[in-house]
Structure formats: structure tokens, C-alpha cells
Design an enzyme around this catalytic site. Structure first.
Site, short mmCIF file in Angstrom:
data_model
loop_
_atom_site.label_atom_id
_atom_site.label_comp_id
_atom_site.label_asym_id
_atom_site.label_seq_id
_atom_site.Cartn_x
_atom_site.Cartn_y
_atom_site.Cartn_z
N ARG A 118 -15.80 -1.92 50.48
CA ARG A 118 -14.77 -0.92 50.23
C ARG A 118 -14.74 -0.46 48.78
NH1 ARG A 118 -9.75 -4.47 49.28
NH2 ARG A 118 -10.68 -6.54 49.29
N SER A 155 -5.76 -1.46 48.53
CA SER A 155 -6.71 -2.27 49.29
C SER A 155 -7.75 -1.42 50.01
CB SER A 155 -6.00 -3.23 50.26
OG SER A 155 -5.20 -2.54 51.15
N GLU A 209 0.24 6.18 60.71
CA GLU A 209 -1.17 6.52 60.88
C GLU A 209 -1.39 7.75 61.75
OE1 GLU A 209 0.13 3.46 61.55
OE2 GLU A 209 -0.46 2.46 59.69
N PHE A 249 -5.46 0.07 62.40
CA PHE A 249 -4.38 1.06 62.56
C PHE A 249 -4.93 2.48 62.66
CE2 PHE A 249 -2.67 -2.03 59.18
CZ PHE A 249 -2.53 -3.03 60.10
N HIS A 280 -11.24 -3.00 56.29
CA HIS A 280 -10.92 -4.29 56.88
C HIS A 280 -11.35 -4.38 58.35
CE1 HIS A 280 -8.85 -4.47 53.16
NE2 HIS A 280 -8.20 -5.57 53.40
N ASP A 329 -6.05 -13.23 57.99
CA ASP A 329 -5.04 -12.35 58.60
C ASP A 329 -5.05 -12.42 60.13
OD1 ASP A 329 -3.84 -11.50 56.33
OD2 ASP A 329 -4.85 -9.57 56.23
N ARG A 361 -13.59 -6.07 54.20
CA ARG A 361 -12.67 -6.56 53.17
C ARG A 361 -13.36 -7.46 52.16
NH1 ARG A 361 -9.70 -11.23 52.23
NH2 ARG A 361 -7.71 -10.87 51.19
#
Lengths: 324, 284
Positions: A19, A46, A67, A92, A118, A126, A176
Site C-alpha cells: 500500500r 492506512s 463506502e 468494505f 488490507h 484483525d 497491509r
């Protein structure tokens, strides 16, 4: 490859999250083209949009945790000639807003650039809710949509800049965790092209995203067993570079696909469809097999779900038994 | 463009209603109530309010009209044909294979459409994106009109857009709610209560006007008032009669999603012709 062990090679490589490359690429695209704009759903840092947001605050829109609105506002921006990059976590976006992407971006033919960060089980602690595994399948079925999964941060940077001038809707998945940076500024990248990263004769390991590094790592293990594997890196899952893939599989006659996502509808699905129609070939698909992830350390999870060099090696052995 | 008289506008709206009935009976499927109810609003928009050029639909100074509740598109097609975007004979291709007039609007097929819609709730978000882009390009003198259904406001996406437009004070957006109180499963207040709708939009930072949406003059006036509002997006809650102009369709939610059959169409056209005569005589 040389005589160093995989651990030694990996230790020598710089590690950086994919990323981060997107963040740099977006900033660069913003500098090159005035019509590049960005919007984010409350994950600016992020998803690495912060570099762009700081440099071009007047071209950056904070959408909040919404979103559906994110991608649909993107459609409106594109309607007025902007090239909007819209980012969130892949779980999302495109996880929650698929219909808006279908209707207002794909059917409406607006060149919105959807960034899903991610993705994959390597999201880690997570857990399953945030480990997006179905994004490639969701985006791959949409007419007009381009699907990109870069293998490291350097390629992500190039892909981002290429997306800024591509006239189609694009989806790019990002990871991530820090992963090895093994391509360079000189490594070629073009949307729609696959690349032979390691030539070989016995088997084609076709990989995308974070798993391409694992595929290259498996080459070393296989070489010790007398197997000469070819690694084809597929950064663009749609449209698929059929000629490069078929050229490799016609030569080797055996295929292993590797991805950090569901094989159903993912890269594994795409390659299986292509081979079934054009050149039936023994194939083994590595990826998530119709189940969700769970919490854990990224490297633990990759091992647990069989997404590492060792498991690629085992899959190659299995598929070679079916060759001929 | 020379302004048309109220009588001329009412006559056009009535002709558009006749075209809607003809299109729907010919197509054999489609939505009746919403398009009939919206005929006055679309007449006001295309024949008085909008800055547009039917011969140059991509004119870069044009106002934008987004239809969020795409199932009402027959009224847009009929109005566009009257305004000169294409020949009226093409209206009879509605919903047929190869037609530019898809059952729900597809922007890429017909010049003059600004969005593809049908799945509900996404028009206001697209308006937000357009407005933000116009602001970046110093184009905010262009107006973005959005027609939104009332039942459509059950969708969360609508309120996400409402918040965004309020936050960024997107004051070149003028939305019109087609408040006809019906949706597929019944009256809106039974299916999913929307009231107090005015207070809701005000709470989201919008300037709200409430009018009779079948009064062409009121629609024109409300849009003029909306354009005078600074620093806020505008929502015009336009109370309309679903099925307006056809007695047996008016107020009946069963006509939301079905076309008239041949007998019913004949009856409807007869009523509309009588109405047309009334409009002519009232203004004389």
C-alpha cells in the site's frame, strides 16, 4: 537464483507494505495530472492517501465511513472529467458497495479507480471480517472492470500511475503487511500484461499479488528436487494476458496457481476457465478454498492456510504426478 | 430561449402524459404512476428551468439533470422527445431489443442522459461528485438538478449523500423529491415511514421547500428560490399525485409498477384528451 537459503535472501530484501507504493504512486500521478483527485472513507492514513491529501487538499475529499457514497461520488467526479481514486479497505469497498460499482461505474462506464487495501489473510490479527478474500471474484465478473493485484510496493507505484491514464474502471487490491520488495524501477509493468519472472520447463507457477514472491521462493526449493519451474506473475487478473499464460502452459504442461484469496472466482478460477477452453492442462490451485480466515500473525496465517513456498512445492509435486 | 406561457407548458405536460400511456401500452411493461405524476416537473425542467441544448447534449455549459429513481424514465424519454433530443416515433421502441430507450436509463446508449439508474439511492451521490468536481474547476455556476423518489429514501445511500452535500455545502445541487406517497408494497408511511421528511433534510443541512409538484408554476418558482439559496444544497419536496391525469390510476399504489392494457390505455388517453381540451379552454 543462487545458493543462499530463502531466509537469507528474504532477510537481505527491503520489506515494505504494498500500500505504501500506492501512496507514492498517487502523489506522483497527482503531480503529473491536474485531473487526478482522491476520496477516502475514513481510512486516509492506512490506505496511504495521506501523501496526496496533504499535497493537494483541494483535490481530496473525506467521505466518512460511507463506502456506497464513496464509489458513487467517484462516479460523479469522473462524469466531470476527473480521474478519481477512491480508497477503503477491500472488505468494505468493493465488499459493501458492489451494486453501486456495477451500476454507476461499470454499466455507466466511468473510469473510477477503486483501491481496496488490507486484502488477504495477511491482514492478520484483525480477523476474518477484515481479511478480504472475495474481492477479486467480485470485481472479475463485472464487464468493463480491470482487476490489478501488484506483487510489491514498487509495482504498486507503477500500477497506480498507469491507472491514472487508463480510460476504464479499475480495481486494485493492496496488502497491509510489509512484504519483500523484489522488483525494481526497471521491471516492466503494463496493465493487461503477465510477466515470466523466472523461466522454467517443467511446471508453470502462475501467481498474483503477495503470492508471487512465495512462488519465486518455491522455485529454489523445487530446484533442489530437480524440478525446473517457471513463474508467471499476473498483476492484471482482468483482462487476463492469455497469450503469455498459454505460451507458458503449452511449454510446461502442468500448472499451479497461487493467490491470497478465494480460488473460486479468483486467479485460480480465471486460469482454470482459460485452460479448460483453450488447452486442458493438469492444474492445482493454491489459495483459500471456500472458507474464511481468522485472527493470527500474518506469517502464521499464511502457513496455516497453505499459502507459502512449502505448500507451493507440495502442489507442484502433486500436479506433476498427473502430467503426461 | 423564449419563455413559454403557463398554458403552453400545461399543454406540453398533458401531451407528455399521452405519450407515456402510448409508450407503456406498446411496451407491455413498465411503471405508470410515477412517470404520470412527474410530467409537470419534467415539463418545467426541460421547457423552462434547465440550461440545455437538445442539439448539443454534451454542451459543456449545460445544467445537469440526474434521474435517481430510474424506473420513472418514461417521463424523461417523452419529455426529451418533445424537447427535440430525438424523434417522437422512437418512443415506441421503449423496452425493445436494440432500443436506445432501455427499461431503465442507460447513459451510454442515449445522448442527453446524465446517469445510468434503476437500482435506487445513487443519484444524489453522483450529484455530490459532480458538484465537487465543478467546484474544483470553478464551474459552480452550473446547476445540478436531481429527481429523487420518496420510497427511494429508504436507501441508506441517500442519507450518506445527504451528509456529504451538507458537509461540503454543495449549493449548486437542487434536488426534487417526488413525494407521491406510494411505493411497490403500499403507501410509504406504511412500508417505511419517511415523515417528518422536511425536518430530516433540514437536520442534514439542506434548505427545504415544499410545493405542489403538479403545479408547473410552483416548480419553476421553487427552483428559482432554490438557486438563490447560498451555502446549502436545496431539497424541494414536491407533492405529486401518482398516476396524475388518469382518474383510475390516481393515488393507487397498484399502478406503481404496471402498464395499462389496451382497454385501460384507451380510457386513459380519452381522459387526457378531455383534460387537454380543458387546459385550452381555461386559458382562453
Amino acid at each position: 537464483m543462487n545458493n543462499m537459503s530463502l531466509a537469507e535472501i528474504t532477510a537481505k530484501l527491503e520489506q515494505e507494505p504494498i500500500r505504501k507504493g500506492f501512496g507514492r504512486g498517487l502523489l506522483e500521478a497527482g503531480k503529473r495530472w491536474d485531473n487526478v483527485v482522491a476520496a477516502c472513507a475514513d481510512l486516509t492514513d492506512s490506505t496511504q492517501m495521506n501523501l496526496f491529501a496533504k499535497e493537494f487538499p483541494e483535490r481530496y475529499i473525506e467521505i466518512g465511513v460511507a463506502e456506497q457514497n464513496l464509489v458513487t461520488t467517484g462516479s460523479g467526479l469522473a462524469a466531470m472529467g476527473k480521474v478519481p481514486f477512491v480508497s477503503s479497505y477491500a472488505a468494505f469497498s468493493p465488499g459493501r458497495n458492489w451494486e453501486q460499482i456495477r451500476t454507476t461505474i461499470c454499466l455507466n462506464d466511468r473510469p473510477v479507480k477503486i483501491i481496496g487495501s488490507h486484502a488477504g489473510v495477511s491482514v492478520g490479527p484483525d480477523g476474518a471480517t477484515h481479511q478480504m478474500l472475495e474481492d477479486v471474484a467480485l470485481m472479475r465478473v463485472l464487464p468493463n472492470m480491470v482487476v490489478i493485484a501488484p506483487c510489491d510496493s514498487v509495482e504498486a507505484e507503477k500500477a497506480t500511475i498507469a491507472m491514472a491514464t487508463d480510460k476504464r474502471p479499475n480495481y486494485m487490491r493492496l496488502a497491509r503487511e510489509a512484504t519483500p520488495v523484489f522488483t525494481t524501477d526497471k521491471t516492466p509493468f503494463e496493465i493487461g500484461k503477465a510477466y515470466v519472472f523466472e523461466p522454467g520447463e517443467d511446471v508453470s507457477i502462475i501467481a498474483t499479488g503477495t503470492m508471487t514472491y512465495q512462488a519465486l521462493a518455491a522455485v529454489d526449493l523445487l530446484y533442489k528436487n530437480g524440478i525446473d519451474a517457471e513463474v508467471v506473475h499476473v498483476p492484471t487478473i482482468k483482462p487476463l494476458d492469455e497469450s503469455t499464460i498459454l505460451k507458458s502452459t503449452r511449454k510446461t504442461g502442468a500448472v499451479v496457481t497461487v493467490e491470497e484469496g478465494q480460488i473460486n472466482g479468483g486467479l485460480g478460477g480465471a486460469i482454470a476457465e482459460l485452460l479448460a477452453e483453450e488447452h486442458p492442462t493438469p492444474i492445482k490451485r493454491i489459495g483459500m478454498r471456500d472458507h474464511f480466515g481468522e485472527s493470527g500473525k500474518p506469517e502464521e496465517l499464511l502457513k496455516h492456510f497453505g499459502l507459502d513456498a512449502k505448500h507451493i512445492r507440495l502442489a507442484v509435486h502433486a500436479v506433476l504426478e498427473r502430467k503426461n | 430561449m423564449q419563455k413559454l406561457s403557463l398554458k403552453q407548458l400545461e399543454t406540453i405536460a398533458n401531451s407528455i402524459r399521452e405519450d407515456i400511456i402510448r409508450m407503456l401500452v406498446h411496451a407491455g411493461s413498465g411503471h405508470s404512476a410515477g412517470p404520470l405524476g412527474l410530467a409537470d416537473i419534467f415539463t418545467a425542467l426541460y421547457f423552462d428551468i434547465l440550461k440545455h441544448d437538445p442539439k448539443n447534449p454534451d454542451w459543456d455549459e449545460r445544467d445537469i439533470l440526474l434521474l435517481s429513481n430510474g424506473h420513472c424514465v418514461p417521463v424523461r424519454y417523452a419529455t426529451m422527445a418533445r424537447a427535440g433530443y430525438f424523434d417522437r416515433s422512437e418512443l415506441m421502441t421503449l423496452r425493445q431489443l436494440g432500443s436506445r430507450l432501455q427499461g431503465h436509463p442507460e447513459r451510454t446508449r442515449l445522448p442527453g442522459l446524465e446517469n445510468t439508474s434503476g437500482p435506487l439511492g445513487s443519484g444524489l451521490s453522483q450529484a455530490c461528485g459532480m458538484s465537487l468536481a465543478m467546484r474544483m474547476d470553478n464551474q459552480s455556476h452550473r446547476w445540478i438538478y436531481v429527481v429523487v423518489g420518496d420510497g427511494e429514501q429508504d436507501e441508506g445511500n441517500v442519507w450518506e449523500a445527504a451528509m456529504l452535500a451538507g458537509k461540503y455545502k454543495l449549493s449548486n445541487i437542487i434536488a426534487i423529491t417526488d413525494r407521491n406517497n406510494i411505493q411497490i408494497d403500499g403507501p410509504t408511511e406504511q412500508v417505511m415511514p419517511l415523515e417528518d421528511l422536511k425536518a430530516k433534510w433540514q437536520a442534514f443541512g439542506w434548505h427545504v421547500l415544499e410545493i405542489d409538484g403538479n403545479d408547473i408554476e410552483a416548480v419553476i418558482d421553487a427552483c428559482a428560490m432554490g438557486r438563490a439559496v447560498e451555502n446549502k444544497p436545496v431539497m424541494i419536496i414536491a407533492h405529486t399525485v401518482p398516476g396524475k391525469g388518469v382518474d383510475f390510476m390516481e393515488y393507487d399504489f397498484h399502478w406503481h409498477g404496471k402498464p395499462p392494457n389496451k382497454e385501460e390505455a384507451k380510457k386513459a388517453l380519452h381522459e387526457l384528451r378531455t383534460l387537454g381540451g380543458k387546459i385550452r379552454s381555461e386559458h382562453e
